[in-house]
Write a protein that holds these residues in place. Sequence first.
Motif, mmCIF file in Angstrom:
data_model
loop_
_atom_site.group_PDB
_atom_site.id
_atom_site.type_symbol
_atom_site.label_atom_id
_atom_site.label_comp_id
_atom_site.label_asym_id
_atom_site.label_seq_id
_atom_site.Cartn_x
_atom_site.Cartn_y
_atom_site.Cartn_z
ATOM 1 N N GLY A 45 53.327 -12.956 40.603
ATOM 2 C CA GLY A 45 54.178 -12.436 41.327
ATOM 3 C C GLY A 45 54.772 -10.866 41.045
ATOM 4 O O GLY A 45 55.446 -10.292 41.647
ATOM 5 N N LEU A 85 55.205 -14.091 46.224
ATOM 6 C CA LEU A 85 54.479 -14.588 44.983
ATOM 7 C C LEU A 85 53.199 -15.105 45.287
ATOM 8 O O LEU A 85 51.902 -14.578 44.802
ATOM 9 N N ASN A 86 53.146 -15.994 46.598
ATOM 10 C CA ASN A 86 52.237 -16.329 46.955
ATOM 11 C C ASN A 86 50.981 -15.322 47.401
ATOM 12 O O ASN A 86 49.823 -15.644 47.685
ATOM 13 N N ALA A 128 49.605 -13.682 44.582
ATOM 14 C CA ALA A 128 48.487 -14.583 44.039
ATOM 15 C C ALA A 128 47.140 -14.670 44.818
ATOM 16 O O ALA A 128 46.008 -14.719 44.391
ATOM 17 N N MET A 132 52.533 -19.973 41.070
ATOM 18 C CA MET A 132 52.212 -19.780 42.377
ATOM 19 C C MET A 132 51.561 -21.315 42.729
ATOM 20 O O MET A 132 51.245 -22.105 42.012
#
Lengths: 332, 271, 270
Positions: free
Chosen positions: A124, C5-6, C9, C97
């Motif tokens: 992230g 974050l995801n 990713a 993730m």
Amino acid sequence: MTQKGLRRVLPSQRVDAIACEHVDRIFESKNRTVQALNDVTITVKKGELFGLLGPNGAGKTTLIKILTTLLLPTSGKAHVYGYDVTRDENKIRPIINMVSGGEYSGYGLLTVRENLWMFSQFYGIPGKEANQRIKTLMERLGIANMGDRKIRTLSTGERQRVSIIRAFMTEPQVVFLDEPTLGLDVETARLIRRFIQEWLEKDSERTVLLTTHYMMEADELCSRIAIINEGKIVALDTPSGLKNMVKKEISLNIEIFPEIKVDWLNNLDGVIGFNSKDAGGNLSLRVVVEHDAAVGEVLAGINQHGGKISYLNKEEPTLEDVFLKLTGRGLE
Amino acid sequence: MAVRSSMWLEYQIEANWTSPVIFILYNTLKPVGGSLLLLAMYYVVTGGFLGGESLYFLYIGNAFYMLVAQTLFNVGWIIHDDREHYQTMKYIYISPLSYFMYLMGRSAMRFLLSLLPLSVLIFLGVFLKIPYHIEVLLLLGTFFLGWIFVISSGLLLSGINMLTARHGNSVGQAFSGIFYLFSGVVFPINVLPGWASKAALGMPSTYWFSLVRRSVLGKEVDSIMSGFTTGEVAVRLIIISVLFFVISYLTFRLADYLARKKGILDMTTTY
Amino acid sequence: MNVMLNLRALKGRAYPRMIGAVREPSWMFWETFLPILSMAAYVYVYRSLDAPKEFEGFVILGGVMTTYWMNVLWGMASQLYWEKETANLQLYLAAPMSKMSILAGMALGGMFSTSVRCISIIVMGVIIFKVDFVVTNAGLLLGIFGVTLVALYGMGMVFASLFLMWGREAWHLNMIMEEPIYFLSGYSFPVKALGSLSLFATVIPFTLGLDAMRQLTFPSMATQWGLVSPHLELVILLVMSIILLYLARVSLDRMERMGRSKGTLTMRWQ
């Protein structure tokens, strides 16, 4: 401590970086059962560079896999930064990273910079910041001019530097380095060792667990070392503490010609351990003995078995001697 | 020796991952699924009737096409698997075993293993009342010529694979599609546009499928192919197969040379 | 769940797929041109049987939807196995993730080449085979297409978790599933022809999606060959999407845990 783009929850300052209590790991298949770890108990404090020393198959990688949440222990408890590896993997993963020597990840069609950027996204890290970190680390590890090269065109040492950057660019709290200098030339290995030391010195909270079967590397880098053999921790101390274990013992380096069998050393009173290797028709023998009297018996035995001594040297104890004493066999 | 050991390796890779029952199921489900697809198409067009020359034509063509498709399906993976998955290509390459013979051996074993689903499909054809009229000698010769044609295709494909990246799908499966469309496998070649019908007559597979129908059904119903006698079809197949083999072999050798020149024998290209 | 974050990713994993497609254009030949040839063979089968023109359109639409199915199977579901074999999987698993974002990244990244293939199929259908699509409800058509894709990719993620546990078996399973699933989903023929078997076939999301899309593009065939109304198919697909995505999440977690327990997550060349 927070990292941009990824919320990392660190527990109280007082917990240890790594704590294993009576960890067992058994692999079962149709044909056999292997106990890879047997009652492993270790504690690694924050800020430590902790070494795990052992021969191939001793259980080093298994322990790293457990601590990096890739494998569950069969029994026992293991914690990273106070988090249980069995239950809290989602809390552990943001604060760790790993490098496995000899294993190169990424995609062959991508360039070095693109591969690194991709991995940064899994943590992230915002794109701009990721690029800045990649640039800084590439410069630091001497591959600043290789960013646009496809990863498949790199040499072994260059690839390993990329792996090191991949692991450290996420600013982990604990880094697991599994044989990070395996198969590297002296200069690259030295560069990587220096980088690891400097990285640790910058922040007292940072921790490294390093596995290696290079004695010198463990001696040079680690504040404490656990010696692991056949899944068991057989000793745990500082490098000097470990060497003190064999201070009263005598280490002999002997060159014998012609090459003779030395199995009889196993039955000789006073011999703690030995390691022999072929040296171009001669035999290079390292023996650790308990007392002076045993030295005479070893030399006499060589004579009796038809060997002539071309070189004899008595040495200060090394970690290899510790290993010989504890396991009765050589490391490499 | 090289062929034998590579045949053994192919068998291990193909068969040692599971029990014999699963292996047979695995080998037959895919071809049976492919045949059912065609039968369903026939069924909806004829309003529920499953019989007639067209059905026999497409059923037999499709059954024998499995020999081509399954062999190429597997051969299509060999280079990429050896190079990028098992990472053994460089070791096999430098061993005394010729890489060419190694590929020959592996494709030969795959061809042999594909005879199993073919037998199942032939057997299932009995329930469709396919009027079998098998000419054993001609069929054996057809198998042999088919093997030459299939390994030539495999060789050509392997040459291309040496120089190209590994993609997600099966390149072998895609490659065999050329033969499926242009060789009169499941429909007569006169259905194709004029230029494609002419092109079909330049392909060994067209004559091979014609021989298949002649040796299994005892006749040829394709209006263009029935203009040739069985002997003419066989001679044409032999000549074109030899030419095809030479072209494939030269392509493979050229690709082999270029791969070494470019230093890509051990590249990894996954993405 | 950390959304940023995801998303990052997802973007990170989609990137190699897109870049790879640009740097290795040979996929155009292997994944677009050649598969279209096989598909064209089915059109000629119908021509040889003097079938109504709409059936040729059925094949074209079937070709479009199977392209996505192939992307699910080869580009996503079996990909975790490949990642394990190339030592990337352990890094994915040790990263924070969600694994679903990695799978979604693979799928989205593969969307570029998949979409090129789909457009090529449609162009071929319209220009070469002169298939006449009569779109009766464009909104509903797009909705069904979108929801079918979500359900398909959800199913792919469930498969991915199974493939994570298995080794070479998964690879082989992927291969054998192709044709039987083409058959059950009515890739080249109206699935209603399967009679009561078609009910069973609706477990595969693209069976319903394909049937609905055929009804909406070839309305003259809808009454005779449509399974149920496209609206109802949309509702069923929506429910399936939710269930499959939930199942994907649960099964990925469960399989990861099982893999950690058995030690198969990092075991190569199984």
